[in-house]
Design a protein around this motif. Structure first.
Motif, mmCIF file in Angstrom:
data_model
loop_
_atom_site.group_PDB
_atom_site.id
_atom_site.type_symbol
_atom_site.label_atom_id
_atom_site.label_comp_id
_atom_site.label_asym_id
_atom_site.label_seq_id
_atom_site.Cartn_x
_atom_site.Cartn_y
_atom_site.Cartn_z
ATOM 1 N N MET A 521 0.435 -1.032 0.149
ATOM 2 C CA MET A 521 -0.161 -0.357 -0.134
ATOM 3 C C MET A 521 0.694 1.503 0.062
ATOM 4 N N ARG A 522 1.845 1.329 0.870
ATOM 5 C CA ARG A 522 3.102 2.963 1.481
ATOM 6 C C ARG A 522 3.261 2.250 -0.508
ATOM 7 N N GLN A 523 4.149 1.498 -0.851
ATOM 8 C CA GLN A 523 4.479 1.929 -2.177
ATOM 9 C C GLN A 523 3.781 2.321 -3.016
ATOM 10 N N ALA A 524 2.471 2.043 -3.307
ATOM 11 C CA ALA A 524 1.900 2.393 -4.492
ATOM 12 C C ALA A 524 1.554 3.468 -4.173
ATOM 13 N N ILE A 525 1.254 4.460 -2.980
ATOM 14 C CA ILE A 525 1.512 5.697 -2.727
ATOM 15 C C ILE A 525 2.153 6.211 -2.976
ATOM 16 N N LEU A 526 3.395 5.990 -3.061
ATOM 17 C CA LEU A 526 4.651 6.460 -3.216
ATOM 18 C C LEU A 526 4.787 6.582 -4.755
ATOM 19 N N ALA A 527 4.369 5.693 -5.902
ATOM 20 C CA ALA A 527 4.495 5.602 -7.550
ATOM 21 C C ALA A 527 3.289 6.820 -7.545
ATOM 22 N N LEU A 528 2.290 6.338 -7.368
ATOM 23 C CA LEU A 528 1.117 7.437 -7.626
ATOM 24 C C LEU A 528 0.986 8.615 -7.660
ATOM 25 N N SER A 529 1.858 8.740 -6.513
ATOM 26 C CA SER A 529 2.607 10.477 -5.879
ATOM 27 C C SER A 529 3.128 11.510 -6.565
ATOM 28 N N HIS A 530 4.166 10.313 -7.638
ATOM 29 C CA HIS A 530 4.978 10.711 -8.464
ATOM 30 C C HIS A 530 4.618 10.953 -9.841
ATOM 31 N N GLY A 531 3.646 10.638 -10.180
ATOM 32 C CA GLY A 531 3.383 10.360 -11.506
ATOM 33 C C GLY A 531 3.388 8.459 -12.244
ATOM 34 N N HIS A 532 3.839 7.695 -11.108
ATOM 35 C CA HIS A 532 4.130 5.697 -11.884
ATOM 36 C C HIS A 532 2.887 5.275 -11.528
ATOM 37 N N THR A 533 2.088 6.299 -12.871
ATOM 38 C CA THR A 533 0.719 4.588 -12.614
ATOM 39 C C THR A 533 0.553 3.395 -12.838
ATOM 40 N N LEU A 561 -8.352 0.307 -1.312
ATOM 41 C CA LEU A 561 -7.884 1.457 -2.137
ATOM 42 C C LEU A 561 -8.299 2.439 -2.095
ATOM 43 N N ALA A 562 -9.735 3.162 -1.500
ATOM 44 C CA ALA A 562 -9.266 4.617 -1.893
ATOM 45 C C ALA A 562 -8.936 4.722 -0.745
ATOM 46 N N TYR A 563 -8.723 3.900 0.727
ATOM 47 C CA TYR A 563 -7.045 4.683 1.789
ATOM 48 C C TYR A 563 -5.410 5.189 0.892
ATOM 49 N N VAL A 564 -5.370 4.254 -0.148
ATOM 50 C CA VAL A 564 -4.465 4.365 -0.950
ATOM 51 C C VAL A 564 -4.508 5.858 -1.736
ATOM 52 N N TYR A 565 -5.881 6.121 -2.760
ATOM 53 C CA TYR A 565 -6.000 6.646 -3.266
ATOM 54 C C TYR A 565 -5.885 8.175 -2.681
ATOM 55 N N THR A 566 -6.326 7.968 -1.070
ATOM 56 C CA THR A 566 -6.366 9.964 -0.761
ATOM 57 C C THR A 566 -5.061 10.378 -0.268
ATOM 58 N N GLU A 567 -4.025 9.333 0.629
ATOM 59 C CA GLU A 567 -3.323 9.688 0.550
ATOM 60 C C GLU A 567 -2.047 9.505 -0.538
ATOM 61 N N ALA A 568 -2.236 9.666 -2.011
ATOM 62 C CA ALA A 568 -1.221 9.766 -3.075
ATOM 63 C C ALA A 568 -2.197 11.247 -3.495
ATOM 64 N N GLY A 569 -2.903 12.122 -2.928
ATOM 65 C CA GLY A 569 -3.575 13.000 -3.485
ATOM 66 C C GLY A 569 -4.441 12.959 -4.729
#
Length: 675
Positions: A521-533, A561-569
């Motif tokens: 989950m944390r890895q997905a959040i970090l990747a999403l926040s940097h645009g690495h979809t 998943l909602a938590y992940v997307y919220t954290e990733a902005g």
């Protein structure tokens, strides 16, 4: 199979053959086994530290569990068939032994502890464990992250394990090897000479019954002493004892003395490291000699029984600790090996997120030793983590009322457990700092301090504490017991923009905890926040796959998943997940509240959020979480007075200290004061 195991099996068979006879007791078992009642009781106690009555009752209870699981019988019918005179008494004994009532077995809510761990009587080995059911969303929940680490915090190691020899021994799979020397008669009264080898023989006999120990036998030790030309036991020196222990390949040797002063007789014993000659533990047993009354032999026999029990309990508990992670160097709060063994079984179940099984084993440990405080603390956590907060708080209050009976360190831990339920974060940190004053090399204390700062959104303060925790584990060449060490530090790095450190941390986490949902989950959040979809999709697909393996529901996965997307902005995707989860369970108030809180907290649609939480409150008017959501929504609308009333009501209804509610209430109080 050893002779003791054969004896226990034979006793069990006799009891099972007479199972329906409620009058079958100590007298009858003694007759069937060919022993006197005294001999039966003494032998049974020396093997498993149980009275005959208790042993009979536990055999009946074990059979009752099998019948409840496998036969179409009511609990009352089973009670009579296993020899209980009344269903009420059966229910009481069953609950005390297993930690849950027999009715729960008929409902299918619990599985037998034997499914996973050795039976307290039969000693069956652990088979392959089935796939567990896990709600992955809970893993990211705050209460879970606070309480789940208690299993690490209360993994005790006694101070006597300071030497490398015993540390290596305990961490190995080998049994602990012991050599027991003849005791020295220091009384100048030759009447005690016979007991020099007598105490040695009794200790060898008692300790040989423990499967965790290898005890060198008396004949071998005597032969070595004679080979050294030592016929006078008083001339045996510590250096010579150490030499003999090395020849016997014993890691520990036990020696001691008999001392008489006036009417007081004392037996001393020391446990010594064969390699370093360091005394790790001393024992002292005293008895009173009288001119009239018991004979001297009876007195020393009683003293030897006490000494044997203390030494055996100490060594067995110490050896059992090899199954628990390294942490705080403090004595456990039980002297019962049996209770401690159940405690370890509970910890194993706890680490696998099997809360019902963990509660079963902790309850059994407490049934044996009602003042086993470590087990009670773990039991409170095993209730809290799956959301059974009220039951958890009952145990917290029980512990808090017992705190003056506890050792200092356990008392501080109990104060901390109480504080996380009822007091402010500053109080929680205060108790944790007290623990660091006692031992500044306890990684889980640093972790808990860091986690508390994270909960308060004070991430800069959290980072050095969480880094210190991992630094200590690294120094030990060990990994953390739980993945949340990485999760919490990764969260703090992310919130403070330390993305390179965060990514490096997850590479380490992958090695220690491969494919663990919180890390994914944390890895997905970090990747999403940097645009690495594409990279994020890989992590999320793996997360979803593992969640399905654990039989998580689709709605739980969607909210994760909602938590992940919220954290990733990415609030649009988060809202989409929350709405889909609600569409799958449209009448479930928790789903209404989760979407409502998101809409309010993210300022997406406060009005709709308030409508949703009002629907949830119609179904559950006194739910403190729903009241918190509504109060927060009213605050967002500028209705401070009504918001404060609702949040204060929520605070009064809360079963324990809730960080988010605390922060909401403080914010509204501040706004009210400003106005």
């Amino acid at each position: 199979m050893t002779s003791d195991q054969v004896f226990i099996r034979r006793l069990t068979e006799i009891i099972l053959e007479n199972l329906g006879n409620e009058n079958f007791g100590v007298k009858e078992l003694a007759q069937e086994s060919g022993l006197s009642r005294y001999s039966l009781g003494r032998k049974l106690h020396s093997i498993c530290k149980k009275t005959v009555n208790k042993f009979i009752r536990e055999v009946r209870l074990q059979r009752s569990l099998e019948m409840l699981q496998n036969e179409s019988l009511t609990a009352s019918e089973v009670a009579y068939q296993v020899g209980f005179h009344s269903p009420t008494y059966f229910n009481k004994c069953f609950r005390e032994f297993y930690g849950f009532p027999p009715g729960k077995v008929k409902e299918g809510a619990y599985k037998s502890p034997d499914t996973y761990f050795p039976s307290p009587i039969s000693g069956k080995q652990e088979p392959q464990r089935p796939t567990r059911r896990v709600n992955v969303r809970i893993i990211s929940g705050l209460l879970f992250l606070i309480l789940v680490t208690i299993i690490v915090v209360f993994s005790y190691y006694p101070e006597f394990f300071k030497g490398n020899t015993l540390e290596k021994l305990r961490s190995s799979e080998a049994r602990m090897s012991i050599a027991i020397m003849p005791f020295q008669n220091m009384t100048h009264d030759t009447i005690w000479n016979i007991w020099q080898e007598g105490i040695q023989g009794c200790l060898i006999s008692s300790l040989s019954n423990a499967p965790e120990l290898i005890v060198r036998q008396k004949e071998t030790i005597t032969a070595l002493l004679q080979a050294k030309g030592l016929s006078e036991l008083a001339s045996i020196s510590p250096d010579l004892v150490g030499t003999i222990s090395k020849k016997l390949d014993a890691s520990i040797f036990i020696c001691g003395s008999i001392i008489e002063s006036g009417s007081t007789l004392r037996v001393d014993a020391q446990l010594t490291d064969t390699q370093t000659k360091e005394v790790y533990k001393s024992f002292q047993i005293e008895g009173t000699l009288k001119e009239e009354g018991p004979l001297k032999d009876d007195i020393i026999l009683s003293m030897i029984d006490s000494l044997s029990a203390e030494v055996k309990s100490f060594l067995v508990i110490s050896k059992l600790k090899k199954d628990i992670s390294k942490d705080h160097p403090t004595e456990p709060t039980t002297i019962s090996p049996e209770a401690y063994r159940y405690f370890i079984y509970g910890n194993k179940a706890f680490s696998k997120l099997d809360w019902p099984l963990a509660r079963t084993w902790y309850s059994q440990a407490l049934a044996i030793d009602s003042n086993f405080f470590d087990a009670a603390i773990q039991l409170s956590a095993a209730y809290a983590n799956p959301g059974m907060v009220e039951q958890s708080v009952q145990w917290v209050l029980w512990l808090y009322n017992k705190r003056n009976l506890m050792p200092v360190v356990t008392k501080i831990w109990t104060n901390w457990v109480y504080a996380i339920n009822f007091e402010s974060p500053s109080e929680q940190i205060k108790y944790l700092r007290q623990l660091l004053d006692i031992d500044d090399q306890s990684p889980d204390v640093y972790f808990l301090i860091g986690q508390t700062y994270n909960s308060l959104n004070q991430y800069d303060k959290a980072i050095p504490e969480l880094e210190k925790s991992l630094e200590i584990f690294h120094k030990w060449d060990s990994k953390p017991f739980w993945v949340v060490n990485y999760f919490q530090l990764g969260l703090a790095y992310y919130k403070t923009g330390k993305y390179k450190k965060e990514k490096k941390l997850y590479r380490k986490a992958e090695k220690d905890f491969p494919d663990d949902p919180p890390v994914l989950m944390r890895q997905a959040i970090l990747a999403l926040s940097h645009g690495h979809t594409r990279e994020a999709s890989g992590y999320l697909n793996k997360f979803i796959s593992i969640s399905k393996e654990y039989s998580s529901s689709e709605t739980d996965i969607l909210e994760s998943l909602a938590y992940v997307y919220t954290e990733a902005g990415i609030p649009d995707k988060a809202e989409e997940c929350y709405r889909k989860a609600l569409s799958l369970e449209p009448e479930k108030p928790d789903r209404m509240n989760h979407l409502a809180l998101f809409l309010i907290d993210q300022d997406r649609n406060v009005i709709e959020g308030l409508r949703l939480v009002d629907r949830a409150l119609e179904l559950s008017p006194d739910n403190f979480e729903y009241l918190d959501t509504k109060g927060w929504g009213l605050y967002k609308q500028g209705n401070y007075k009504e918001a404060l009333e609702l949040l204060e009501r929520s605070w009064d209804l809360k079963p324990a200290f809730i960080f988010d509610l605390y922060l909401h209430l403080e914010e509204v109080k501040k706004a009210t004061g400003n106005r």
